[in-house]
Design a protein around this motif. Sequence first.
Motif, PDB file in Angstrom:
ATOM      1  N   ALA A 113       0.829  -1.214   0.000  1.00 39.72           N
ATOM      2  CA  ALA A 113       0.000   0.000   0.000  1.00 39.72           C
ATOM      3  C   ALA A 113       0.856   1.253   0.000  1.00 39.72           C
ATOM      4  CB  ALA A 113      -0.932  -0.009   1.211  1.00 39.72           C
ATOM      5  N   LEU A 114       1.979   1.218   0.715  1.00 37.15           N
ATOM      6  CA  LEU A 114       2.870   2.373   0.766  1.00 37.15           C
ATOM      7  C   LEU A 114       3.494   2.633  -0.601  1.00 37.15           C
ATOM      8  CD1 LEU A 114       4.353   4.588   2.282  1.00 37.15           C
ATOM      9  CD2 LEU A 114       6.028   2.879   3.037  1.00 37.15           C
ATOM     10  N   LEU A 115       3.973   1.591  -1.266  1.00 42.73           N
ATOM     11  CA  LEU A 115       4.573   1.757  -2.587  1.00 42.73           C
ATOM     12  C   LEU A 115       3.557   2.300  -3.594  1.00 42.73           C
ATOM     13  CD1 LEU A 115       6.671  -1.549  -2.796  1.00 42.73           C
ATOM     14  CD2 LEU A 115       7.539   0.766  -2.411  1.00 42.73           C
ATOM     15  N   ILE A 116       2.352   1.762  -3.558  1.00 45.11           N
ATOM     16  CA  ILE A 116       1.306   2.231  -4.474  1.00 45.11           C
ATOM     17  C   ILE A 116       0.968   3.694  -4.199  1.00 45.11           C
ATOM     18  CG2 ILE A 116      -1.122   1.956  -5.135  1.00 45.11           C
ATOM     19  CD1 ILE A 116      -0.789  -1.051  -4.612  1.00 45.11           C
ATOM     20  N   THR A 117       0.875   4.052  -2.932  1.00 43.02           N
ATOM     21  CA  THR A 117       0.569   5.432  -2.565  1.00 43.02           C
ATOM     22  C   THR A 117       1.636   6.394  -3.084  1.00 43.02           C
ATOM     23  OG1 THR A 117      -0.633   4.744  -0.581  1.00 43.02           O
ATOM     24  CG2 THR A 117       0.159   7.017  -0.641  1.00 43.02           C
ATOM     25  N   ILE A 118       2.896   6.032  -2.909  1.00 41.29           N
ATOM     26  CA  ILE A 118       3.997   6.885  -3.357  1.00 41.29           C
ATOM     27  C   ILE A 118       3.957   7.064  -4.870  1.00 41.29           C
ATOM     28  CG2 ILE A 118       6.505   7.050  -3.576  1.00 41.29           C
ATOM     29  CD1 ILE A 118       6.699   5.619  -0.858  1.00 41.29           C
ATOM     30  N   ILE A 119       3.777   5.963  -5.597  1.00 38.39           N
ATOM     31  CA  ILE A 119       3.749   6.049  -7.062  1.00 38.39           C
ATOM     32  C   ILE A 119       2.540   6.853  -7.531  1.00 38.39           C
ATOM     33  CG2 ILE A 119       3.578   4.719  -9.197  1.00 38.39           C
ATOM     34  CD1 ILE A 119       4.998   2.413  -7.676  1.00 38.39           C
ATOM     35  N   THR A 120       1.413   6.656  -6.876  1.00 36.87           N
ATOM     36  CA  THR A 120       0.202   7.401  -7.238  1.00 36.87           C
ATOM     37  C   THR A 120       0.409   8.898  -7.058  1.00 36.87           C
ATOM     38  OG1 THR A 120      -1.209   5.526  -6.602  1.00 36.87           O
ATOM     39  CG2 THR A 120      -2.247   7.695  -6.740  1.00 36.87           C
ATOM     40  N   GLN A 121       1.083   9.289  -5.986  1.00 37.53           N
ATOM     41  CA  GLN A 121       1.283  10.714  -5.714  1.00 37.53           C
ATOM     42  C   GLN A 121       2.420  11.317  -6.536  1.00 37.53           C
ATOM     43  OE1 GLN A 121       1.147  12.280  -1.791  1.00 37.53           O
ATOM     44  NE2 GLN A 121      -0.062  10.604  -0.967  1.00 37.53           N
ATOM     45  N   CYS A 122       3.439  10.521  -6.828  1.00 36.46           N
ATOM     46  CA  CYS A 122       4.643  11.059  -7.481  1.00 36.46           C
ATOM     47  C   CYS A 122       4.747  10.712  -8.961  1.00 36.46           C
ATOM     48  CB  CYS A 122       5.898  10.557  -6.767  1.00 36.46           C
ATOM     49  SG  CYS A 122       6.029  11.099  -5.051  1.00 36.46           S
ATOM     50  N   GLY A 123       3.864   9.866  -9.465  1.00 32.91           N
ATOM     51  CA  GLY A 123       3.966   9.438 -10.851  1.00 32.91           C
ATOM     52  C   GLY A 123       5.003   8.341 -10.983  1.00 32.91           C
ATOM     53  N   GLU A 124       5.517   8.123 -12.200  1.00 30.14           N
ATOM     54  CA  GLU A 124       6.558   7.114 -12.393  1.00 30.14           C
ATOM     55  C   GLU A 124       7.758   7.428 -11.493  1.00 30.14           C
ATOM     56  OE1 GLU A 124       7.407   7.340 -16.534  1.00 30.14           O
ATOM     57  OE2 GLU A 124       5.745   6.038 -17.093  1.00 30.14           O
ATOM     58  N   VAL A 125       8.245   6.406 -10.808  1.00 27.05           N
ATOM     59  CA  VAL A 125       9.319   6.628  -9.829  1.00 27.05           C
ATOM     60  C   VAL A 125      10.490   5.706 -10.136  1.00 27.05           C
ATOM     61  CG1 VAL A 125       9.950   6.601  -7.386  1.00 27.05           C
ATOM     62  CG2 VAL A 125       7.635   7.271  -8.061  1.00 27.05           C
ATOM     63  N   TRP A 126      11.675   6.294 -10.355  1.00 26.11           N
ATOM     64  CA  TRP A 126      12.876   5.490 -10.496  1.00 26.11           C
ATOM     65  C   TRP A 126      13.125   4.729  -9.190  1.00 26.11           C
ATOM     66  CZ3 TRP A 126      15.837   5.079 -14.919  1.00 26.11           C
ATOM     67  CH2 TRP A 126      15.622   6.027 -15.923  1.00 26.11           C
ATOM     68  N   GLN A 127      13.709   3.541  -9.313  1.00 22.57           N
ATOM     69  CA  GLN A 127      14.052   2.786  -8.109  1.00 22.57           C
ATOM     70  C   GLN A 127      14.930   3.601  -7.163  1.00 22.57           C
ATOM     71  OE1 GLN A 127      15.798  -1.054  -8.650  1.00 22.57           O
ATOM     72  NE2 GLN A 127      13.908  -2.005  -9.371  1.00 22.57           N
TER      73      GLN A 127
END
Length: 357
Positions: free
Chosen positions: A214-228
């Motif tokens: 859930a945390l990873l999904i939340t971060i990607i949802t808020q920040c868009g595509e995210v580099w590792q």
Amino acid sequence: MKVHKQSVFLFTLQSTHLNIHLNKKEAEMKNPITGNNLKQVYEPDTWNFRGETFSYIRTCWEDEETKERFTTTESDTAGYRQITNQYCEQHGIPYTDEIIALRQRYGISAAKMALLLGLGTNQYRLYEHGEVPSISNARLISNATNPKVMLDNVERTKHLLKLNDYDKIKQKLQSIINNEPKYKFALYDTNKIFATRRGKENGYAPISLKRLEALLITIITQCGEVWQTKMNKLLFYIDFLSYKERGMAISGLTYRAIDYGPVAERYQRAFSEFDSIQQQPRSIGNHEGDILTTNATANNDMFSPDEHTIINHVCDKFKHITASDISDLSHCENAWKKHVSRKERIPYEEAFSLSAL
């Protein structure tokens, strides 16, 4: 937010956030009596809890002129949590969220849980609201994680239960026993993703794959595509800010200082664990790596309002900067500089030296 002088209540500021410092600069905090600016101070201190002395980092605000010091309800709570987390780890006492999760696992009310454990209803409710159980009561609760033990408790208290309640609880427990023959139910998930069990090393965060997803999904949802690379830094700042503000991290991960900045241990496994998270190889200029994307919707119920405040704050601050820029910022942190030469695991106490937040 209540502000205290030497633990005595002075006045109240209206705030809808965990900590006013997530939204205002420290210079805007004022002494309620003199109107002078208050400077935030972090200092080692000790706290006697149930006859034992524990060390922790105390957060307070110092009047720049009079040198008077103040604390807030939030900072006192975070300090208290630092202490009680140590006490729970030392004595094997379940954390508050684990006590709640156990009862929810069995699908019974707090009142019935108290009855089955032989505890007072009010006392048990206090445990679910943050009071630390005594060692003896903690053992009762921990033993109840085995559904066979819990079923024995049901049989012993059968005469105190209504027949339909008895049948419902017994059926639920028997189902768990039949479907989990090794009684593997624990209050946290353990697998190859997490480098340690819950405790000091991971900022006392719950160990849960569902929460991490859930945390990873939340971060990607808020920040868009995210580099590792950027995801590692965002997770680091979220966890360490949460420990600084709340006395507890969020993700369950541990971090190591390497040449490229703080990174979550076993991050490659963590990022590839979930079908909801996609990794796409990408090359931009001289930079090559994987981009994390998702089409999933995060389960917002996984996090408390305070945790959401932390996550949102970090994402808002860093979502528009590049992976290279946030990596450079992380290289300015004492948490990285003090431990990179030996590639050491970063202690969560370093949260109080964060400079980018």
